[in-house]
Design a protein around this motif. Sequence first.
Motif, PDB file in Angstrom:
ATOM      1  N   THR A  28       0.862  -0.979   0.143  1.00  0.00           N
ATOM      2  CA  THR A  28      -0.156   0.075   0.153  1.00  0.00           C
ATOM      3  C   THR A  28       0.959   1.307   0.056  1.00  0.00           C
ATOM      4  OG1 THR A  28      -0.062   0.237   2.510  1.00  0.00           O
ATOM      5  CG2 THR A  28      -1.749  -1.196   1.305  1.00  0.00           C
ATOM      6  N   SER A  29       0.156   2.328  -0.330  1.00  0.00           N
ATOM      7  CA  SER A  29       1.147   3.681   0.013  1.00  0.00           C
ATOM      8  C   SER A  29       1.702   3.608   1.083  1.00  0.00           C
ATOM      9  CB  SER A  29       0.363   4.793  -0.434  1.00  0.00           C
ATOM     10  OG  SER A  29       0.011   4.762  -1.770  1.00  0.00           O
ATOM     11  N   ALA A  30       0.832   3.273   2.343  1.00  0.00           N
ATOM     12  CA  ALA A  30       1.569   3.565   3.668  1.00  0.00           C
ATOM     13  C   ALA A  30       2.611   2.653   3.817  1.00  0.00           C
ATOM     14  CB  ALA A  30       0.477   3.382   4.605  1.00  0.00           C
ATOM     15  N   GLU A  31       2.804   1.448   3.256  1.00  0.00           N
ATOM     16  CA  GLU A  31       3.829   0.577   3.407  1.00  0.00           C
ATOM     17  C   GLU A  31       4.846   0.938   2.794  1.00  0.00           C
ATOM     18  OE1 GLU A  31       0.988  -3.308   4.278  1.00  0.00           O
ATOM     19  OE2 GLU A  31       1.528  -2.855   2.293  1.00  0.00           O
ATOM     20  N   PHE A  32       4.727   1.682   1.578  1.00  0.00           N
ATOM     21  CA  PHE A  32       5.743   2.094   0.654  1.00  0.00           C
ATOM     22  C   PHE A  32       6.462   3.192   1.522  1.00  0.00           C
ATOM     23  CE2 PHE A  32       7.155   5.275  -2.284  1.00  0.00           C
ATOM     24  CZ  PHE A  32       8.165   4.949  -2.867  1.00  0.00           C
ATOM     25  N   VAL A  33       5.671   4.211   2.021  1.00  0.00           N
ATOM     26  CA  VAL A  33       6.323   5.381   2.685  1.00  0.00           C
ATOM     27  C   VAL A  33       7.221   4.802   4.104  1.00  0.00           C
ATOM     28  CG1 VAL A  33       5.644   7.226   4.326  1.00  0.00           C
ATOM     29  CG2 VAL A  33       4.474   6.925   1.986  1.00  0.00           C
ATOM     30  N   LYS A  34       6.754   3.794   4.670  1.00  0.00           N
ATOM     31  CA  LYS A  34       7.209   3.390   5.906  1.00  0.00           C
ATOM     32  C   LYS A  34       8.637   2.658   5.528  1.00  0.00           C
ATOM     33  CE  LYS A  34       6.816   0.128   9.738  1.00  0.00           C
ATOM     34  NZ  LYS A  34       5.768  -0.752  10.565  1.00  0.00           N
ATOM     35  N   GLY A  35       8.580   1.734   4.325  1.00  0.00           N
ATOM     36  CA  GLY A  35       9.819   1.136   3.921  1.00  0.00           C
ATOM     37  C   GLY A  35      10.579   2.233   3.622  1.00  0.00           C
ATOM     38  N   PHE A  36      10.160   3.155   2.611  1.00  0.00           N
ATOM     39  CA  PHE A  36      11.232   4.176   2.269  1.00  0.00           C
ATOM     40  C   PHE A  36      11.879   5.202   3.339  1.00  0.00           C
ATOM     41  CE2 PHE A  36      12.494   8.228   0.431  1.00  0.00           C
ATOM     42  CZ  PHE A  36      12.942   7.866  -0.968  1.00  0.00           C
ATOM     43  N   ARG A  37      11.236   5.499   4.245  1.00  0.00           N
ATOM     44  CA  ARG A  37      11.761   6.164   5.418  1.00  0.00           C
ATOM     45  C   ARG A  37      12.801   5.337   6.168  1.00  0.00           C
ATOM     46  NH1 ARG A  37       6.203   8.320   8.228  1.00  0.00           N
ATOM     47  NH2 ARG A  37       5.873  10.197   6.854  1.00  0.00           N
ATOM     48  N   LEU A  38      12.505   3.975   6.408  1.00  0.00           N
ATOM     49  CA  LEU A  38      13.420   3.043   7.114  1.00  0.00           C
ATOM     50  C   LEU A  38      14.706   3.087   6.377  1.00  0.00           C
ATOM     51  CD1 LEU A  38      10.914   0.472   8.603  1.00  0.00           C
ATOM     52  CD2 LEU A  38      13.328   0.619   9.180  1.00  0.00           C
ATOM     53  N   ALA A  39      14.455   3.104   5.066  1.00  0.00           N
ATOM     54  CA  ALA A  39      15.954   2.727   4.271  1.00  0.00           C
ATOM     55  C   ALA A  39      16.518   4.165   4.107  1.00  0.00           C
ATOM     56  CB  ALA A  39      15.426   2.311   2.720  1.00  0.00           C
ATOM     57  N   ASN A  40      15.814   5.257   3.903  1.00  0.00           N
ATOM     58  CA  ASN A  40      16.391   6.406   3.612  1.00  0.00           C
ATOM     59  C   ASN A  40      16.558   7.593   4.437  1.00  0.00           C
ATOM     60  OD1 ASN A  40      16.997   5.814   0.777  1.00  0.00           O
ATOM     61  ND2 ASN A  40      14.767   5.548   0.755  1.00  0.00           N
ATOM     62  N   GLY A  41      15.502   7.379   5.564  1.00  0.00           N
ATOM     63  CA  GLY A  41      15.804   8.521   6.691  1.00  0.00           C
ATOM     64  C   GLY A  41      14.799   9.531   6.456  1.00  0.00           C
ATOM     65  N   TYR A  42      13.888   9.597   5.354  1.00  0.00           N
ATOM     66  CA  TYR A  42      13.155  10.854   4.889  1.00  0.00           C
ATOM     67  C   TYR A  42      12.181  10.435   4.226  1.00  0.00           C
ATOM     68  CZ  TYR A  42      15.415  10.689   0.429  1.00  0.00           C
ATOM     69  OH  TYR A  42      16.039  10.468  -0.717  1.00  0.00           O
ATOM     70  N   GLN A  43      10.875  11.446   4.231  1.00  0.00           N
ATOM     71  CA  GLN A  43       9.665  11.384   3.564  1.00  0.00           C
ATOM     72  C   GLN A  43       9.857  10.926   2.029  1.00  0.00           C
ATOM     73  OE1 GLN A  43       6.878  10.719   5.044  1.00  0.00           O
ATOM     74  NE2 GLN A  43       5.327  11.209   3.211  1.00  0.00           N
ATOM     75  N   PRO A  44       9.357  10.015   1.313  1.00  0.00           N
ATOM     76  CA  PRO A  44       9.306  10.023  -0.017  1.00  0.00           C
ATOM     77  C   PRO A  44       8.520  11.125  -0.749  1.00  0.00           C
ATOM     78  CG  PRO A  44       7.884   8.269   0.633  1.00  0.00           C
ATOM     79  CD  PRO A  44       8.542   8.994   1.856  1.00  0.00           C
ATOM     80  N   SER A  45       8.703  11.529  -1.895  1.00  0.00           N
ATOM     81  CA  SER A  45       8.334  12.588  -2.770  1.00  0.00           C
ATOM     82  C   SER A  45       7.415  11.522  -3.812  1.00  0.00           C
ATOM     83  CB  SER A  45       9.260  13.297  -3.469  1.00  0.00           C
ATOM     84  OG  SER A  45       9.984  12.698  -4.347  1.00  0.00           O
TER      85      SER A  45
END
Length: 176
Positions: A28-45
């Motif tokens: 889901t979008s929420a799961e993508f955002v969570k994984g992106f934040r974990l990997a990169n340390g910031y909110q995905p655009s």
Amino acid sequence: GWYQGGYTLDVSAWHESYPMRGEWSELTSAEFVKGFRLANGYQPSSFAAAQFAALATLCKAIETAPNMSVAAIRETLWATELEEFYGTISFDENGQTQQTYLVLQFESGLTLSALSSAIVYPAGKVSGTAVFPKPTWKQMKCSFETSTLGLECAGNGYCNRAGTCVCGSGWAGTNC
């Protein structure tokens, strides 16, 4: 300081509250955002989500193409219709994506680093209500400057259009 971009509208292909689950990614979008934040340390655009969706679409085309030739993958890609957390991905006869764009409205009274937005159009994908007309500049400044725990006028009144607190019964002063 006070971010004055509140209530502005923006158009985007994706938003973190978008409700779909990916057919290929199973995210889901929420799961993508969570994984992106974990990997990169910031909110995905929305650009990060678009790049992920593009790769998911290419992977699906490679998996389903009749062979690994460039022509076969290209033809399979152009014929692909993929439901992803990013939205429905499909292509026209020129290879251009066909997608419904979202209208977002940014919240007010926040600093730029804490800025968030909500989908206000189209129906069926809405995650917030559009505010129109927006409050006056003075009203928005009052709301920001008198806010305590996110409540304007210390939670004991409201900011009027002139930019001053109107206090509730039993409360007085500049900030109630």
